[in-house]
Design a protein around this motif. Structure first.
Motif, PDB file in Angstrom:
ATOM      1  N   GLU A  11     -34.393  -0.829  -3.500  1.00 60.44           N
ATOM      2  CA  GLU A  11     -35.849  -0.749  -3.341  1.00 60.44           C
ATOM      3  C   GLU A  11     -36.325   0.711  -3.319  1.00 60.44           C
ATOM      4  O   GLU A  11     -37.344   1.053  -3.919  1.00 60.44           O
ATOM      5  N   LEU A  12     -35.558   1.573  -2.603  1.00 60.82           N
ATOM      6  CA  LEU A  12     -35.930   2.992  -2.538  1.00 60.82           C
ATOM      7  C   LEU A  12     -35.884   3.644  -3.920  1.00 60.82           C
ATOM      8  O   LEU A  12     -36.767   4.420  -4.291  1.00 60.82           O
ATOM      9  N   ARG A  13     -34.808   3.303  -4.676  1.00 65.12           N
ATOM     10  CA  ARG A  13     -34.713   3.866  -6.022  1.00 65.12           C
ATOM     11  C   ARG A  13     -35.895   3.432  -6.878  1.00 65.12           C
ATOM     12  O   ARG A  13     -36.466   4.219  -7.644  1.00 65.12           O
ATOM     13  N   SER A  14     -36.250   2.174  -6.718  1.00 61.89           N
ATOM     14  CA  SER A  14     -37.375   1.659  -7.500  1.00 61.89           C
ATOM     15  C   SER A  14     -38.682   2.359  -7.107  1.00 61.89           C
ATOM     16  O   SER A  14     -39.474   2.763  -7.965  1.00 61.89           O
ATOM     17  N   GLU A  15     -38.884   2.496  -5.780  1.00 61.78           N
ATOM     18  CA  GLU A  15     -40.109   3.155  -5.321  1.00 61.78           C
ATOM     19  C   GLU A  15     -40.125   4.635  -5.722  1.00 61.78           C
ATOM     20  O   GLU A  15     -41.165   5.169  -6.126  1.00 61.78           O
ATOM     21  N   ILE A  16     -38.974   5.303  -5.605  1.00 60.65           N
ATOM     22  CA  ILE A  16     -38.900   6.722  -6.000  1.00 60.65           C
ATOM     23  C   ILE A  16     -39.196   6.875  -7.489  1.00 60.65           C
ATOM     24  O   ILE A  16     -39.912   7.793  -7.914  1.00 60.65           O
ATOM     25  N   ALA A  17     -38.642   5.964  -8.283  1.00 60.31           N
ATOM     26  CA  ALA A  17     -38.908   6.027  -9.719  1.00 60.31           C
ATOM     27  C   ALA A  17     -40.393   5.819 -10.009  1.00 60.31           C
ATOM     28  O   ALA A  17     -40.983   6.495 -10.868  1.00 60.31           O
ATOM     29  N   THR A  18     -40.997   4.872  -9.242  1.00 59.49           N
ATOM     30  CA  THR A  18     -42.430   4.623  -9.438  1.00 59.49           C
ATOM     31  C   THR A  18     -43.258   5.847  -9.064  1.00 59.49           C
ATOM     32  O   THR A  18     -44.169   6.265  -9.788  1.00 59.49           O
ATOM     33  N   VAL A  19     -42.924   6.443  -7.885  1.00 58.82           N
ATOM     34  CA  VAL A  19     -43.647   7.635  -7.438  1.00 58.82           C
ATOM     35  C   VAL A  19     -43.455   8.792  -8.418  1.00 58.82           C
ATOM     36  O   VAL A  19     -44.391   9.529  -8.747  1.00 58.82           O
ATOM     37  N   ARG A  20     -42.213   8.931  -8.906  1.00 60.57           N
ATOM     38  CA  ARG A  20     -41.938  10.004  -9.859  1.00 60.57           C
ATOM     39  C   ARG A  20     -42.749   9.822 -11.138  1.00 60.57           C
ATOM     40  O   ARG A  20     -43.280  10.791 -11.697  1.00 60.57           O
ATOM     41  N   ALA A  21     -42.825   8.569 -11.572  1.00 52.45           N
ATOM     42  CA  ALA A  21     -43.608   8.304 -12.783  1.00 52.45           C
ATOM     43  C   ALA A  21     -45.092   8.608 -12.549  1.00 52.45           C
ATOM     44  O   ALA A  21     -45.768   9.202 -13.402  1.00 52.45           O
ATOM     45  N   GLU A  22     -45.589   8.188 -11.358  1.00 54.96           N
ATOM     46  CA  GLU A  22     -46.992   8.465 -11.052  1.00 54.96           C
ATOM     47  C   GLU A  22     -47.250   9.968 -10.953  1.00 54.96           C
ATOM     48  O   GLU A  22     -48.257  10.477 -11.463  1.00 54.96           O
ATOM     49  N   LEU A  23     -46.321  10.673 -10.272  1.00 57.58           N
ATOM     50  CA  LEU A  23     -46.481  12.123 -10.160  1.00 57.58           C
ATOM     51  C   LEU A  23     -46.422  12.795 -11.529  1.00 57.58           C
ATOM     52  O   LEU A  23     -47.173  13.733 -11.819  1.00 57.58           O
ATOM     53  N   GLY A  24     -45.493  12.298 -12.353  1.00 60.39           N
ATOM     54  CA  GLY A  24     -45.390  12.872 -13.691  1.00 60.39           C
ATOM     55  C   GLY A  24     -46.669  12.690 -14.488  1.00 60.39           C
ATOM     56  O   GLY A  24     -47.143  13.614 -15.170  1.00 60.39           O
ATOM     57  N   SER A  25     -47.253  11.485 -14.396  1.00 58.32           N
ATOM     58  CA  SER A  25     -48.498  11.232 -15.121  1.00 58.32           C
ATOM     59  C   SER A  25     -49.656  12.053 -14.564  1.00 58.32           C
ATOM     60  O   SER A  25     -50.591  12.402 -15.286  1.00 58.32           O
ATOM     61  N   SER A  26     -49.600  12.379 -13.243  1.00 59.78           N
ATOM     62  CA  SER A  26     -50.657  13.199 -12.645  1.00 59.78           C
ATOM     63  C   SER A  26     -50.437  14.686 -12.907  1.00 59.78           C
ATOM     64  O   SER A  26     -51.390  15.448 -13.085  1.00 59.78           O
ATOM     65  N   ILE A  27     -49.192  15.117 -12.900  1.00 55.02           N
ATOM     66  CA  ILE A  27     -48.881  16.538 -13.069  1.00 55.02           C
ATOM     67  C   ILE A  27     -49.122  16.994 -14.503  1.00 55.02           C
ATOM     68  O   ILE A  27     -49.542  18.129 -14.744  1.00 55.02           O
ATOM     69  N   THR A  28     -48.893  16.123 -15.454  1.00 55.14           N
ATOM     70  CA  THR A  28     -49.029  16.516 -16.862  1.00 55.14           C
ATOM     71  C   THR A  28     -50.417  17.057 -17.191  1.00 55.14           C
ATOM     72  O   THR A  28     -50.546  18.159 -17.747  1.00 55.14           O
ATOM     73  N   PRO A  29     -51.514  16.344 -16.842  1.00 56.47           N
ATOM     74  CA  PRO A  29     -52.839  16.932 -17.127  1.00 56.47           C
ATOM     75  C   PRO A  29     -53.116  18.197 -16.321  1.00 56.47           C
ATOM     76  O   PRO A  29     -53.778  19.118 -16.804  1.00 56.47           O
ATOM     77  N   LEU A  30     -52.579  18.236 -15.071  1.00 59.52           N
ATOM     78  CA  LEU A  30     -52.758  19.456 -14.278  1.00 59.52           C
ATOM     79  C   LEU A  30     -52.061  20.639 -14.932  1.00 59.52           C
ATOM     80  O   LEU A  30     -52.596  21.753 -14.970  1.00 59.52           O
ATOM     81  N   GLN A  31     -50.866  20.385 -15.438  1.00 59.94           N
ATOM     82  CA  GLN A  31     -50.135  21.449 -16.115  1.00 59.94           C
ATOM     83  C   GLN A  31     -50.877  21.912 -17.363  1.00 59.94           C
ATOM     84  O   GLN A  31     -50.929  23.110 -17.673  1.00 59.94           O
TER      85      GLN A  31
END
Length: 288
Positions: free
Chosen positions: A48-68
């Motif tokens: 479950e943690l791996r799944s949640e971490i992957a989800t958070v990472r994906a969300e962060l990646g999608s948010s960081i890309t436009p910021l970058q």
């Protein structure tokens, strides 16, 4: 009838070693079951943690890309602004150098214009105190005759032109406008000024008339600043002074020592020092 449990108790009392082995085996099975249960839960939580971490990472990646992307654009903008500021700084330095050069040129041109205007007025006389309108239709001829008669000159001076100053005509009761007179010969102009000084006060139609050189405004202001120094010099009869063009005060002491002053304050300080010498010392540094 005895139960199975009772039978086991009876057997255990009869054979205690076998009972201990059975308990140990049962305890081992319980521990294995607990371990398997804990490991299963850990695996589940890890998944479950791996799944949640992957989800958070994906969300962060999608948010960081436009910021970058925004940061990159801002970096590009900042670089452009830095280059523009550098270019503007160079332009400002060039403009400052140009302004300094132009200021020097303007100062030189002003000085040259002032000198040219002063030379163009060398033959001029400013006559103050003549009533308004007495010159009639021919002011040049009128002024020539006035100078000849009032100053008792040997001959009528040649006057190139004469006119009132170009300011607004005064109202009744106001002082008249001065006459600007251009004398043809410079020697006649000097002779007229000296004669007016000798005959001072000069009177025309029961009014006093004043004769002045026609200086530019700047020169007149500079010469006026020496008024206090000239006033102080009048109380010292032994000293000769002369204010030469444009504004240079020359003071000659009785021992023929010549002092020149371009600043009124320096001239006043020197004149005052003449009268503050030691009592045994004359006013010009000579013992009496």
């Amino acid at each position: 009838m005895a139960t199975a449990r009772q039978k086991d108790l009876v057997k255990s009392k009869k054979n205690p070693s076998k009972v201990g082995e059975a308990d140990a085996s049962s305890l081992q099975e319980m521990m294995n079951a607990i371990r398997d249960d804990i490991c299963g839960k850990i695996d589940l939580l890890s998944s479950e943690l791996r799944s949640e971490i992957a989800t958070v990472r994906a969300e962060l990646g999608s948010s960081i890309t436009p910021l970058q992307q925004k940061v990159d654009r801002h970096d590009d903008t900042i670089r452009e602004l830095e280059h523009a500021a550098s270019d503007q700084g160079d332009c400002i330095n060039e403009l400052e150098d140009l302004v300094q050069t132009l200021k020097k040129q303007v100062s030189q041109l002003n000085a040259k214009c002032e000198d040219l205007e002063g030379h163009s007025r060398r033959n001029n006389i400013r006559l103050v105190g003549i009533p308004e309108g007495v010159e009639g239709p021919n002011p040049t001829e009128f002024v020539s005759g006035l100078l000849h008669n009032v100053l008792k000159l040997d001959h009528k001076p040649i006057v190139d032109r004469a006119h009132c100053s170009l300011r607004e005509k005064p109202k009744t009761g106001d002082p008249p406008r001065p006459f600007i007179i251009r004398i043809h010969y410079y020697q006649d102009r000097d002779r007229i000024l000296r004669k007016a000084e000798e005959l001072s006060p000069v009177v025309y139609q029961e009014r006093r008339a004043w004769f002045f050189p026609d200086y530019t405004t700047a020169v007149a202001k500079k010469r006026a600043q020496f008024g206090e120094a000239k006033h102080l010099l009048r109380s010292i009869k032994e000293v000769k002074s002369r204010l030469v063009y444009p504004a240079l005060l020359k003071i000659t002491l009785p021992d023929r020592t010549l002092h020149k002053f371009e600043e009124p304050s320096a001239a006043e300080k020197f004149i005052k020092s003449i009268n503050t010498r030691s009592p045994r010392e004359g006013p010009f540094g000579l013992f009496t």
